[in-house]
Design an enzyme around this catalytic site. Structure first.
Site, PDB file in Angstrom:
ATOM      1  CG  ASP A  46     -21.916  -9.563  15.691  1.00 26.54           C
ATOM      2  OD1 ASP A  46     -21.554 -10.313  16.426  1.00 26.54           O
ATOM      3  OD2 ASP A  46     -21.356  -9.136  14.737  1.00 26.54           O
ATOM      4  CB  SER A  47     -19.801  -8.217  19.630  1.00 21.12           C
ATOM      5  OG  SER A  47     -18.881  -8.646  18.553  1.00 21.12           O
ATOM      6  CE1 TYR A  52     -20.361  -8.907  23.382  1.00 14.33           C
ATOM      7  CE2 TYR A  52     -21.255 -10.645  22.263  1.00 14.33           C
ATOM      8  CZ  TYR A  52     -21.585  -9.450  23.321  1.00 14.33           C
ATOM      9  OH  TYR A  52     -22.800  -9.013  23.614  1.00 14.33           O
ATOM     10  N   GLY A  53     -14.729 -11.299  21.241  1.00 15.10           N
ATOM     11  CA  GLY A  53     -13.598 -12.385  21.218  1.00 15.10           C
ATOM     12  C   GLY A  53     -12.483 -12.351  22.080  1.00 15.10           C
ATOM     13  CB  CYS A 104     -22.263 -13.034  17.571  1.00 13.80           C
ATOM     14  SG  CYS A 104     -20.671 -13.018  18.383  1.00 13.80           S
ATOM     15  CG  ASN A 105     -19.393 -18.152  14.403  1.00 15.28           C
ATOM     16  OD1 ASN A 105     -19.622 -19.246  13.876  1.00 15.28           O
ATOM     17  ND2 ASN A 105     -19.276 -17.063  13.299  1.00 15.28           N
ATOM     18  CB  THR A 106     -17.914 -15.096  20.141  1.00 15.85           C
ATOM     19  OG1 THR A 106     -16.801 -15.208  19.457  1.00 15.85           O
ATOM     20  CG2 THR A 106     -17.312 -15.151  21.820  1.00 15.85           C
ATOM     21  CB  CYS A 153     -15.357 -14.262  13.314  1.00 14.48           C
ATOM     22  SG  CYS A 153     -16.000 -12.522  13.793  1.00 14.48           S
ATOM     23  CB  THR A 154     -20.891 -12.973  11.597  1.00 14.10           C
ATOM     24  OG1 THR A 154     -20.729 -12.254  12.942  1.00 14.10           O
ATOM     25  CG2 THR A 154     -21.668 -14.409  11.932  1.00 14.10           C
ATOM     26  CG  HIS A 155     -16.665  -8.760  12.601  1.00 14.40           C
ATOM     27  ND1 HIS A 155     -17.744  -9.270  13.788  1.00 14.40           N
ATOM     28  CD2 HIS A 155     -17.101  -7.504  12.712  1.00 14.40           C
ATOM     29  CE1 HIS A 155     -18.110  -8.200  14.467  1.00 14.40           C
ATOM     30  NE2 HIS A 155     -17.761  -6.952  13.843  1.00 14.40           N
TER      31      HIS A 155
END
Length: 265
Positions: free
Chosen positions: A10-11, A42-43, A74-76, A188-190
């Protein structure tokens, strides 16, 4: 005995929300968690930047850690670079996409929200998921870079102003039909890491939050079901592309997710 780890990427620390249910399903697995802290967030980056950066980084990580499987948590990164990563690496790669299908199945008002990063919510992939699985729903989207940072701050143990969570939700609720939203996709995984704060920020607005972490964990378990595992897993390892004071302050949280070693790429 196969000691190869499962690699999460992930970022930042958002992918921990996917790591947790995967660890629960696979208690004998070893894990490496890689965060591109040098490229975070990343977004707010362009598609071209992410498409170039993610496959190159995952190539280096795969060479160093020889994982049995990679999860782009990470979705992005997934919506932009998943196909390129799969083409470049000779191993199973699991991506993360917004949980629009389960949100549509759960919604009664037929108005759902998609809360993600700016880069994720504008992707044609989200258009496609909405058309395929939520064709009879109004799908409202909002991208919040600040909510990603709020999740990072929270995991470092820093106080986070509740107004930041209210502002992110207002980006959905203040749109036309926004008051009818009854399900929000944490795209978003966050965001599942701060779901309790988001639920509190929703106030009297009765809304449920959904994400795809449990489904991803089941997919990883399925893809590895016939593989050998060590009797006891190696200590989990967190790897950062930039290892500084901010990353080191994450150590208590990382330990809670079984990541005992911190390293730099």
């Amino acid at each position: 005995m196969d000691t190869r780890p499962i690699l999460f990427f992930d970022s930042g620390v958002g992918g921990l929300s996917v790591l947790a249910p995967t660890r629960a399903l696979l208690p004998r697995a070893s894990f490496v968690y890689a965060a591109d802290s040098a490229g975070f967030p990343y977004g707010t980056k362009s598609e071209a930047e992410i498409a170039a950066r993610v496959p190159a980084l995952l190539g280096r990580l795969a060479e160093r850690y020889q994982p049995r499987l990679i999860v782009i948590a990470c979705n992005t990164a997934s919506t932009i670079a998943l196909a390129a990563v799969r083409a470049a690496l000779d191993m199973a790669v699991v991506g993360t996409v917004p949980a629009i299908k389960p949100a549509a199945e759960r919604s009664r008002t037929r108005v759902i929200g998609v809360l993600g990063t700016d880069a994720t919510v504008r992707q044609p992939y989200v258009d496609d998921l909405s058309a395929r699985f939520a064709g009879d729903c109004t799908v409202l989207r909002y991208g919040s870079a600040d909510l990603v940072q709020a999740a990072e701050d929270s995991l470092r143990g820093e106080p986070v102003d509740p107004a930041r969570f209210r502002a992110a939700l207002a980006g959905l609720f203040d749109q036309p039909d926004g008051q009818r939203i009854d399900v929000i996709v944490n795209a978003c995984t966050h965001f599942p890491l701060v779901e309790a704060q988001l639920q509190a920020a929703a106030g009297d607005h009765a809304v449920a939050f959904v994400d795809g972490s449990a489904g991803i964990a089941r997919r990883v378990a399925f893809l590895t079901q016939d593989q050998a595992w060590p009797d006891a897993p190696a200590p989990g390892r967190a790897v950062f592309t930039r290892l500084g004071e901010a990353e080191l302050r994450l150590k208590p949280a990382l330990t809670q997710f079984g990541l005992e070693i911190i390293d730099a790429l």
